[in-house]
Design an enzyme around this catalytic site. Sequence first.
Site, PDB file in Angstrom:
ATOM      1  N   SER A 111      23.070   3.084 -19.807  1.00  0.00           N
ATOM      2  CA  SER A 111      21.612   3.110 -19.694  1.00  0.00           C
ATOM      3  C   SER A 111      20.975   3.494 -21.019  1.00  0.00           C
ATOM      4  O   SER A 111      21.556   4.238 -21.818  1.00  0.00           O
ATOM      5  CB  SER A 111      21.187   4.123 -18.617  1.00  0.00           C
ATOM      6  OG  SER A 111      19.798   4.370 -18.667  1.00  0.00           O
ATOM      7  N   TYR A 124      21.483  13.273 -16.752  1.00  0.00           N
ATOM      8  CA  TYR A 124      21.754  11.839 -16.617  1.00  0.00           C
ATOM      9  C   TYR A 124      21.906  11.195 -17.997  1.00  0.00           C
ATOM     10  O   TYR A 124      22.846  10.435 -18.244  1.00  0.00           O
ATOM     11  CB  TYR A 124      20.617  11.161 -15.848  1.00  0.00           C
ATOM     12  CG  TYR A 124      20.806   9.661 -15.701  1.00  0.00           C
ATOM     13  CD1 TYR A 124      21.796   9.150 -14.873  1.00  0.00           C
ATOM     14  CD2 TYR A 124      20.001   8.763 -16.396  1.00  0.00           C
ATOM     15  CE1 TYR A 124      21.979   7.791 -14.734  1.00  0.00           C
ATOM     16  CE2 TYR A 124      20.176   7.400 -16.270  1.00  0.00           C
ATOM     17  CZ  TYR A 124      21.168   6.915 -15.442  1.00  0.00           C
ATOM     18  OH  TYR A 124      21.350   5.569 -15.320  1.00  0.00           O
TER      19      TYR A 124
END
Length: 254
Positions: A111, A124
């Site tokens: 990501s 994250y």
Amino acid sequence: MFATARTRDEADGLSKRARAEGLDLRVTTLDVSDPPACEAAFEDIAHLTAGGPDAVVNAEGFAVAQAVEDVTEETAHRLMEINTFAAMRLARLVLPAMRRRGRGRIVNLSSAAGRSVLPLGGWYGASRAASAALTHALRMELAGSGVQVVLIEHGFHATGLLEDAVRSLTPPSNISTHVTDCYRDAAAALSDPTRFAGPDRAAATVHRALTARRPRARYTVAMDARLAAPLIASLPYAISDPVKRLVLGLAEYP
């Protein structure tokens, strides 16, 4: 082709869709955080394919959208296990056979959050940054072996990861009521289906990474990953940090 899913319901749904599309796909349930289960699954695949897969796509992911100090040790370990360790575990399982054949391809989905970290996305982002670093190292280490390693970095899109993030924002913050309010506002924004594209573009990029004769080392999916994340990451913290805090509603938090 082979695919795995977290739960039996997901596996059944994927099998049904594959049949409707006329695809020969074998789907099994697999917890990628369970090393013995991963070993058993890939032993079965090696037996059925007379040596193991020609390519592996590591698309499993888990998301949490909470302040760093609100994330428990257990949740932090789960994030790193699924988003970072699992992909390298699967790579170790398939690489010996790929090296012997002198060909193979490993595609890891990550990501843009690993390059441009947002408030409430520290853990994250850390898991995705670690995944990108390990994928980069693996690609260099395998140069000349015939095994190609590709990283795909996506932006925001409507998948189960957004659902994970929204669920993580449901409990109140242990920090303050103001942070809890930020959680509520962030959950509302992430729950709006009109704000994000579906997974089709990411799937098309995976197909490109698998079929290109000379795949790129890194692909980015969606404008926020392709343009916004690199731009924000290049700005001085004195500029980008206040902007990010403002966007997340943390500007008034002391």
